[in-house]
Write an enzyme that holds these catalytic residues in place. Structure first.
Site, short mmCIF file in Angstrom:
data_model
loop_
_atom_site.label_atom_id
_atom_site.label_comp_id
_atom_site.label_asym_id
_atom_site.label_seq_id
_atom_site.Cartn_x
_atom_site.Cartn_y
_atom_site.Cartn_z
CE LYS A 79 -4.16 2.03 2.49
NZ LYS A 79 -4.88 1.98 3.64
CB SER A 159 -8.09 4.02 2.25
OG SER A 159 -7.35 3.29 3.52
CB SER A 183 -8.67 1.27 5.51
OG SER A 183 -9.57 2.30 5.17
N1 GLN Z 1 -13.48 4.86 5.53
C1 GLN Z 1 -12.88 5.18 6.64
C2 GLN Z 1 -12.52 6.75 6.44
O1 GLN Z 1 -12.75 7.24 5.62
C3 GLN Z 1 -11.83 4.42 7.17
C4 GLN Z 1 -10.61 4.72 6.57
C5 GLN Z 1 -9.22 3.76 6.96
O2 GLN Z 1 -9.69 2.96 7.56
N2 GLN Z 1 -8.19 4.26 6.71
O3 GLN Z 1 -11.82 7.45 7.39
#
Ligand code: GLN
Length: 512
Positions: A79, A159, A183
């Site tokens: 990532k 994400s 995410s």
């Molecule tokens: N979807 C969540 C956010 O937008 C979680 C993102 C994540 O876990 N990095 O904050």
């Protein structure tokens, strides 16, 4: 497509060890598959084929001498949130420009020390803020899955969308990801892969580009539960350079998978039966409950009364921490700079051009909730809610060994479908954020398909530092639902509409 890219991590490891295949062959097969798929999927934003082949060569030398390391020759996607020495690392934000770290993150360092091979950096939502991978400065990543009979592009979740898409599309055997509010688990559920979010502190955060430091945690996305166990073992470590990393021995997670689940107490929280939950998700959950009963586990109804406050509290705590963490991007120290008439103007220009809309929204919210006068009303209150959520879990774990819930409220949705209302996007995290607020481990395992053939996941939540039970319980779902199935490789027969990498020309031109 080479059958080599369809192997699990465990199978590839065994075949390499037996010298049935070489690391070079395995890596080359992945590079070829990646090149054929990436225009359509945009899963990798920085492929590193030369580096991959060099690393594979070193693996082959070790394997040839019978001195193979535990992950020798296994090609992974990384990532873009992880700092990789000398390889562009931007968390898919324009503000980092062409930033190339001078050091390696601890997690990736651990993987390389175990012999793994890096295929490249995977796409993600900008600074990990999002649930669809659409906030990336490098364009959306596309889900390799499509609804039956449709060619509409779907999001891979976020994400960690690029990591999930790459693993599902067989252009990485496994990938690193990170989970601040879901995410790892949500993209895994959307792509029919396994996503494991470890306990906060299990993996070092050193060299992971920070979003919300009290919530961020590294973890793997894989095709099987066993592969998640293998990856976690080599990602996790105590790191004195991260004061929040846990000084605990890293167990042999693979071993835990063969333990029996008979007698295991599985909690089912009534508060997760949210209003308007689709019948499809409800049925999936019921089916999951049945699988545990069949495996000899005991199902116990539990209550997590503060669940409904988790999402609003998360969307205060996470932006607050982000606004503080992202203050460092000022056009002076890293990446992109947009010149201005004086230094204040330069800061403003850099930040307004470098950050995308969602990140700016979070920074505004975060700054607001931390400001004098509002700090007590919002931030402190959200922290109190966090404590109550932790207490709910503590109480529940007095009665049960693990908790079973759906992973997401729906299957993957269309690219561009949820662009309008941010709240609609935030609701994706409804079943996952509680786990981050409490610092617990959670896994999403493919458990079935939606009516139109898209993957759906179930989530297992465990006690702090009890990833063994989480994995063991996850294995029950995999055994019952059937192991990973590959989506049809439509990108090989279509000249798909390319979603090219884009950084605003303004940012790019002025990158320093
Ligand atoms: N979807 C969540 C956010 O937008 C979680 C993102 C994540 O876990 N990095 O904050």
């Amino acid at each position: 497509m080479s059958e080599l890219t369809g192997l699990t991590l465990a199978e590839a490891r065994d075949r390499l060890k037996k010298k049935e295949i070489t690391a070079h062959e395995l890596t080359e097969a992945h590079i070829t598959a990646l090149e054929a798929a990436n225009t359509a999927l945009n899963a990798y934003i920085v492929p590193t084929p030369d580096k991959a082949l060099d690393m594979a060569k070193a693996s082959d030398e070790r394997l040839g001498k019978g001195k193979g390391l535990p992950l020798d020759g296994l090609p992974l996607g990384i990532k873009d949130l992880y700092c990789t020495e000398g390889v562009r690392s931007t968390a898919c934000s324009g503000i980092l420009g062409d930033f190339q770290p001078v050091y390696e993150s601890t997690v990736t360092q651990n993987l390389w020390a175990a012999g793994a091979v890096m295929l490249g950096k995977t796409n993600m939502d900008e600074f990990a803020m999002g649930s669809s991978n659409e906030t990336s400065a490098y364009g959306s990543c596309v889900n390799p899955w499509r609804a039956a009979g449709s060619d509409k592009p779907l999001v891979p979740g976020g994400s960690s969308g690029g990591s999930a898409s790459a693993v599902a599309a067989r252009i990485a055997l496994a990938a690193t990801a990170s989970d601040t509010g879901g995410s790892i688990r949500q993209p895994a559920a959307f792509t029919g892969t396994v996503g494991l979010k470890p306990t906060y502190g299990r993996c070092s955060r050193r060299g992971m580009i920070a979003f919300a430091s009290s919530l961020d945690q590294a973890g793997p996305i894989t095709r099987t539960v066993q592969d998640a166990a293998i990856m976690l073992r080599h990602m996790a470590s105590y790191d004195p350079k991260d004061s929040t990393s846990a000084n605990r021995k890293v167990p042999d997670y693979e071993k835990a998978l063969s333990e029996k689940v008979k007698g295991l107490k599985i909690g089912v929280p009534k508060e997760y039966r949210i209003d308007g939950m689709s019948a499809e998700i409800d049925e999936l959950w019921e089916r999951g409950i049945g699988w545990y009963k069949d495996a000899g586990a005991e199902i116990i109804e539990i209550s997590l009364p503060h669940t409904k406050y988790a999402l609003p509290a998360y969307y205060i705590v996470a932006p607050a921490e982000a606004s503080s963490n992202l203050a460092r991007y000022d056009g002076v120290r890293y990446g992109a700079r947009v010149n201005g008439k004086d230094i204040i103007d330069m800061y403003e220009e850099t930040r307004s051009h470098g950050f995308g809309a969602e990140v700016k929204r979070r920074l505004l919210i975060g700054t607001y909730v931390l400001s004098a006068g509002y700090y007590d009303a919002y931030y402190i209150k959200a922290q109190k809610v966090r404590t109550l959520i932790q207490r709910d879990f503590n109480e529940a774990f007095g009665k049960v060994d693990a908790i079973l819930t759906p992973a997401t409220p729906s299957a993957a949705f269309g690219v561009g479908e949820k662009g309008g209302d941010p709240i609609e996007m935030y609701l994706n995290d409804i079943f996952t954020v509680t786990v981050n607020m409490a610092g617990l481990p959670g896994i999403s395992v493919p458990a079935g398909r939606s009516g139109d053939g898209l993957p759906l996941g179930l989530q297992i939540i465990g006690k702090a530092f009890d990833e063994e039970t989480v994995l063991k319980a996850g294995q029950v779902i995999e055994d019952a639902a059937g192991r990973y199935e590959a989506p049809e490789a439509w990108w090989l027969s279509e000249t798909a509409p390319a979603k090219k990498a884009k950084v605003t020309s303004k940012t790019k031109a002025k990158t320093s």
